[in-house]
Structures are given as structure tokens and as C-alpha cells.
Write a protein that holds these residues in place. Sequence first.
Motif, PDB file in Angstrom:
ATOM      1  N   SER A 147       0.859  -1.180   0.000  1.00 16.27           N
ATOM      2  CA  SER A 147       0.000   0.000   0.000  1.00 16.27           C
ATOM      3  C   SER A 147       0.895   1.230   0.000  1.00 16.27           C
ATOM      4  N   ALA A 158       1.656   9.714  -3.599  1.00 17.30           N
ATOM      5  CA  ALA A 158       0.926   8.495  -3.234  1.00 17.30           C
ATOM      6  C   ALA A 158      -0.368   8.364  -4.039  1.00 17.30           C
ATOM      7  N   TYR A 162      -0.799   5.563  -6.951  1.00 13.08           N
ATOM      8  CA  TYR A 162      -1.858   4.576  -6.694  1.00 13.08           C
ATOM      9  C   TYR A 162      -2.861   4.528  -7.850  1.00 13.08           C
ATOM     10  N   LEU A 166      -3.267   0.615 -10.012  1.00 13.20           N
ATOM     11  CA  LEU A 166      -4.221  -0.019  -9.104  1.00 13.20           C
ATOM     12  C   LEU A 166      -3.938  -1.511  -8.912  1.00 13.20           C
ATOM     13  N   TYR A 169      -1.021  -1.724  -5.791  1.00 17.25           N
ATOM     14  CA  TYR A 169      -1.229  -1.266  -4.409  1.00 17.25           C
ATOM     15  C   TYR A 169      -2.643  -1.592  -3.945  1.00 17.25           C
ATOM     16  N   SER A 171      -4.169  -0.167  -1.252  1.00 11.75           N
ATOM     17  CA  SER A 171      -4.873   0.983  -0.677  1.00 11.75           C
ATOM     18  C   SER A 171      -3.962   2.204  -0.710  1.00 11.75           C
ATOM     19  N   VAL A 172      -4.600   3.376  -0.467  1.00  6.99           N
ATOM     20  CA  VAL A 172      -3.843   4.633  -0.447  1.00  6.99           C
ATOM     21  C   VAL A 172      -4.397   5.531   0.654  1.00  6.99           C
ATOM     22  N   HIS A 278      -4.596   0.754   6.116  1.00  5.39           N
ATOM     23  CA  HIS A 278      -3.818  -0.060   5.184  1.00  5.39           C
ATOM     24  C   HIS A 278      -3.751  -1.518   5.646  1.00  5.39           C
TER      25      HIS A 278
END
Length: 284
Positions: A147, A158, A162, A166, A169, A171-172, A278
Motif C-alpha cells: 500500500s 501516493a 496509486y 491499481l 497497491y 490501498s492509499v 492499510h
Amino acid sequence: MDSKPTEVSSSKMFGGFNKRYKHFSPTLGCSMNFTIYFPPSSSPSHKFPVLYWLSGLTCTDENFIIKSGAQRVASSEGIALIAPDTSPRGLNVEGESESWDFGVGAGFYLNAKQEKWKNWRMYDYVVKELPLLLSENFPQLDTSRASISGHSMGGHGALTIYLKNLDKYKSVSAFAPIVNPMNCPWGQKAFTNYLGENKSDWEEYDATCLISKFHDLSATILIDQGEADSFLHNQLLPNKFEEACRKVGAPLLLRVQPGYDHSYYFIASFIDDHIRHHAQALQL
């Protein structure tokens, strides 16, 4: 110089270790530092998911590690923290240190198109070189579960990284991110110098523009913004991003925190929520 990382320092914290490394980066053409917080492990074969932290203007890999207090919850949640530097250093490009918001310490997590700044390729460093370096040299890290988070310029990094990756990662999240750099002085200065005058190149690194292209998100975007942040209304513009998310139905939790400013006091106050945000995505 060896591109394999060598350990520079190690400090125990909450049962785990902050370890700082130096390596030569072929992407950036210079020596770079990064820091990893390894949580305590009960088994040598255990692999930790990773959370990349991208810092803001003037910062190095050490600001977050020293000031955020993120290690306490990272330790209990079993997440490794990865903190890269914010730009190439030591290249002695003319003008690289003339202002605090451009050049050294201000890489903006993009790949520069202007010849003079050709080494400023922090996007490729964070997205491609660093994850590969980690997976090849640190068997205790599971880089396939990653993440990304950041502050200010790093929040911009970030979010844009991100949205464009996609698949890479889970999550962001971001603290006081520069969400619409095309329309603020920091972004306009950086983009003009690094990318040139073509506005379509700018859009590739603007979260408010990107969300309309990449809005099919599996995880909610978490943003904390201090209400007493002196950069709120002229540089950060969270309402622009909120509006863009609403238009395309992208899941966003934007929390405006009364009385908080732009500093690490603010980050330290809410970092636990971000680590847990995260952790939830990484454990799935």
C-alpha cells in the motif's frame, strides 16, 4: 557503485528495527538512501506486507521514521514501513538547490521530460526500481502486498502513483496532499520546469485529473487535512479532489481536522488510523 543495498544504521523500536540503507540507483544516476522499519517477527519465514511512505518538500527518508511514531502500530499490525528519499541528490545540476520547493528534496514523484532534469525520475524509482530492489534483497518482505501513503508533495505522489497502478497497491492514504498541482503555485513551478509547457503532460501527475480516468477503486481513499494548515487554500485544494471523486463516484473519506497544521505533529496525531486503514486492505 554497487546497486545492492548496504546497511548504514539500525535502531530497535517497539520490538522491531529501523534500518537505513544506501544503494546506487541506475534510474536516478546517483546514490540513494531509504529506510525500512521491520516489525518484530515470531518466525524467520514470515513475510511482511509493505507500506510505502512518500515524504514532502525538503524531507529525506528520515523525517517520517523519526517524527511520525508510525512504528508502534506498524509493529502490532505486522506491516513493514518503507521510506524512500524525495529526490536525487549529489548530481550538482545548476539550480537544483536554489529554492526549497524545487530540485533537491522536491522530486514530485514524476518522470521529468526536460533534458536538464533527466535524472529526476522519482516515479520510476518508487514504482519500479525500489520494489524490485526490495523483493530481491529482503526475503522477509512480501512486496506483492503493498500500500502507499504520504504527506503534502508525498501525498500527491501516493495518490497519483496509486491511481495509475491499481494492480500494484491495495490501498492509499494521504496527509494534506497536493491534490490539484496544475492549479497551485508549487505544482505549476515543478511541472513547468520538470515537464515543460504541455498541459496534457501535467494531467498525468494530477490526482484530480486522474480520478476521472481511474475511479474503479476497491478501497476507500483516506485523506486527513488540518483545518489550520497555512497551505490549505492556496496549495492543497482538497475540495477540488473531493468534487472530482463525487462526480465519478470514487470512494473518498476526507477528514478535515480542526486546529491541526501542516506539520508532523498533525501526522503523528492520526497516523495510527492510516496504518490500520492499510492493514485492513493488506490482510485481505
